[in-house]
Design an enzyme around this catalytic site. Structure first.
Site, PDB file in Angstrom:
ATOM      1  CB  SER A  74      -0.904   0.018   1.233  1.00 24.73           C
ATOM      2  OG  SER A  74      -1.555   1.279   1.369  1.00 24.73           O
ATOM      3  CE1 TYR A 107      -3.815  -2.242   5.268  1.00 25.81           C
ATOM      4  CE2 TYR A 107      -3.131  -0.022   4.680  1.00 25.81           C
ATOM      5  CZ  TYR A 107      -3.623  -1.264   4.318  1.00 25.81           C
ATOM      6  OH  TYR A 107      -3.929  -1.515   3.002  1.00 25.81           O
TER       7      TYR A 107
END
Length: 262
Positions: A140, A153
């Site tokens: 990501s 995350y």
């Protein structure tokens, strides 16, 4: 006649994983679809078999559970037809770190990092011995930017990028391609599962556009594919600056600014 190769996709029941399944099936690859929701997997598998004629196996598994993870690892080690792993399964958490339950954080790390590296470890030796194949790790852009405020995350996605870059250095000479894909926010169910109202988010990419862009990078054998990045020179500059540090990092002498005068 060349035998069809198989692609194993984790997190395949919906979103990015299901879209990868559709695209690889339409390319003529057989599939092994991995996710927790067997009902959804069965529906997707039946659709893809009817639409494309490929073989689709369903392997229900919760990758945070040791037994389920071991079953997927075994399939990757033993099924010589599997030449591509799409390491897509992942999750996120809402809210700041101090408000996230420790057990929830641990499950997130188990899924986004432990499962990812164990599955790569299960298939990589076989691919290297065969001199062919591919491992795709979904990271990501959050892994590049602590400023986005998703500390755990983002850390797991930074791990995915680093692992991909390291494996690429090791495996490319052996004929194995490793790709890191770094999406920005994408319109999938990951947000709802984290308790985030998707309608409160702006600038979400369509999942079809994301996967199609990732596959362009895959076909070009890019090491890092960042679909939302408009100017590729910005990534190249960042990576070049990082590599420029290497000589400075390998020093036995403490930097002047850290020396304390007597």
């Amino acid at each position: 006649m060349t035998a069809r190769t198989t692609v194993l996709i984790t997190g395949a029941s919906t979103g990015i994983g299901a879209t990868y399944a559709d695209r690889f099936a339409r390319r003529g690859h057989d599939l092994v679809l991995v996710a927790r929701d067997k009902t959804r997997l069965d529906i997707l598998a039946a659709h893809l078999r009817d639409a494309t004629g490929v073989k689709v196996d369903v392997l229900p598994a919760d990758l945070t559970q040791a037994g389920d993870l071991a079953a997927v690892e075994a399939r990757l080690r033993e099924d010589a037809a599997i030449e591509t792993l799409i390491n897509n399964a992942g999750a996120t958490l809402s809210g700041p770190f101090v408000n996230q339950a420790t057990d929830d954080v641990a499950r997130l790390v188990a899924l986004n990092t432990t499962a990812l590296v164990r599955l790569a470890s299960a298939i990589a030796p076989r691919l290297a011995q065969a001199g062919k194949g591919a491992i795709v790790n979904l990271g990501s852009v959050v892994g590049l930017a602590p400023e986005f405020g998703m500390s755990v995350y983002g850390a797991t996605k930074a791990f995915a990028l680093f692992l991909s870059q390291g494996l690429s250095l090791e495996l490319t000479p052996k004929g194995v391609y490793v790709q890191a894909v770094l999406p920005a926010g994408t319109r999938t169910e990951i947000w709802e599962r984290a308790g985030i109202d998707v309608n409160t988010l702006s600038e979400l990419m369509d999942v079809n556009a994301l996967v199609d862009a990732a596959l362009v990078g895959f076909d070009r054998r890019e090491l890092v594919t960042i679909p939302p990045l408009q100017d590729a020179a910005n990534w190249e500059a960042l990576d070049s600056a990082r590599r420029g540090l290497l000589a400075d990092l390998q020093q036995a002498t403490v930097a002047e600014r850290y020396r304390v005068a007597n």
